[in-house]
Design a protein around this motif. Structure first.
Motif, PDB file in Angstrom:
ATOM      1  N   GLU A  16       3.699   5.632  -5.720  1.00 32.48           N
ATOM      2  CA  GLU A  16       3.561   5.691  -7.173  1.00 32.48           C
ATOM      3  C   GLU A  16       2.507   6.709  -7.582  1.00 32.48           C
ATOM      4  OE1 GLU A  16       2.736   1.756  -8.468  1.00 32.48           O
ATOM      5  OE2 GLU A  16       4.782   1.018  -8.101  1.00 32.48           O
ATOM      6  N   GLU A  50       0.832  -1.196   0.000  1.00 35.31           N
ATOM      7  CA  GLU A  50       0.000   0.000   0.000  1.00 35.31           C
ATOM      8  C   GLU A  50       0.876   1.259   0.000  1.00 35.31           C
ATOM      9  OE1 GLU A  50      -3.257   2.576   0.103  1.00 35.31           O
ATOM     10  OE2 GLU A  50      -3.003   0.495  -0.523  1.00 35.31           O
ATOM     11  N   GLU A 109       3.872   1.490  -1.286  1.00 34.51           N
ATOM     12  CA  GLU A 109       4.429   1.598  -2.633  1.00 34.51           C
ATOM     13  C   GLU A 109       3.395   2.173  -3.605  1.00 34.51           C
ATOM     14  OE1 GLU A 109       5.898  -2.165  -3.857  1.00 34.51           O
ATOM     15  OE2 GLU A 109       7.656  -2.112  -2.526  1.00 34.51           O
ATOM     16  N   ARG A 110       2.146   1.723  -3.464  1.00 40.20           N
ATOM     17  CA  ARG A 110       1.083   2.226  -4.344  1.00 40.20           C
ATOM     18  C   ARG A 110       0.867   3.719  -4.133  1.00 40.20           C
ATOM     19  NH1 ARG A 110      -4.320   3.271  -4.667  1.00 40.20           N
ATOM     20  NH2 ARG A 110      -4.549   3.108  -2.396  1.00 40.20           N
ATOM     21  N   GLN A 111       0.862   4.139  -2.863  1.00 40.00           N
ATOM     22  CA  GLN A 111       0.687   5.556  -2.562  1.00 40.00           C
ATOM     23  C   GLN A 111       1.852   6.378  -3.108  1.00 40.00           C
ATOM     24  OE1 GLN A 111      -1.887   7.025  -1.303  1.00 40.00           O
ATOM     25  NE2 GLN A 111      -3.080   5.274  -0.604  1.00 40.00           N
TER      26      GLN A 111
END
Length: 215
Positions: free
Chosen positions: A181, A175, A177-179
């Motif tokens: 990105e 999560e 890493e997603r944020q």
């Protein structure tokens, strides 16, 4: 042989038990459960009586009626204590029992004396003792096997908790890493850093010139 008793039902589902003799007591000392509370008449010979609490409970949670049941039962199963009034009954968590090689069979001491509590029993109450005796059941449990089964279940639970922890940590990492990105993508899409077709036309450059600039 182990004798099992049911505490007064209005206080909840609690099991009280004790060994047949001092040799049985040795087994109970060795293979007790963390939820077990040990009772004994203070400074007198008596049976070792145990109360098995529910998981998560401590001896602070023993209902008053159940405490009285245990105290009456251990007094009634003391040859000397059963004959006199105003006896002290001590009780402590099973994990606080200390057993060394130099001790006699059935003899114990305590790791922490501050974890030992005392309740005074003024006299034998036959109504309580008789009620408990009516629930008495004799069994020959494999105490070692029961203890090993509990240990195995506890190990499995700890492993499951560890797996769940690792899963949550991995989900948190993904999560984050997603944020990261998403924040990076938003920075690339900032309006004042973008060139529109209108901006290109305003330069009055031909397509060929723009291609040459690019090259």
């Amino acid at each position: 042989m182990v004798f099992y008793f049911k505490a007064r039902p209005e206080s909840g589902d609690y099991t009280i038990f004790m060994g047949l003799d001092k040799y049985e007591n040795e087994e109970l000392i060795k293979y007790g459960f963390p939820e077990d509370i040990w009772f004994h008449v203070d400074k007198m010979s008596s049976a070792h009586v145990y109360l098995r609490l529910n998981k998560g409970q401590t001896f602070d949670d023993i209902p008053e009626g159940v405490l009285e049941d245990c105290a009456q039962l251990v007094k009634a199963n003391s040859i000397q204590g059963n004959k006199v009034n105003n006896v002290d009954v001590v009780y402590t968590p099973w994990q606080n029992l200390k057993k060394t090689a130099s001790m006699d069979v059935g003899q114990v001491s305590f790791h922490n004396p501050k974890m030992v509590r005392t309740v005074k029993v003024e006299k034998r109450i036959n109504e309580i003792v008789n009620r408990l005796n009516r629930t008495k059941v004799e069994r020959k449990p494999d105490l070692k096997a029961e203890r090993e089964a509990v240990n195995a279940a506890e190990r499995a639970e700890r492993k499951q908790q560890l797996r769940e922890k690792k899963r949550r940590e991995e989900m948190d990492r993904l999560e984050k890493e997603r944020q990261a990105e998403m924040r990076s993508y938003k920075n690339l899409m900032v309006a004042d850093k973008m060139t529109s077709n209108k901006d290109i036309a305003s330069t009055n450059k031909s397509l060929q010139e723009l291609e040459e600039d690019f090259m």
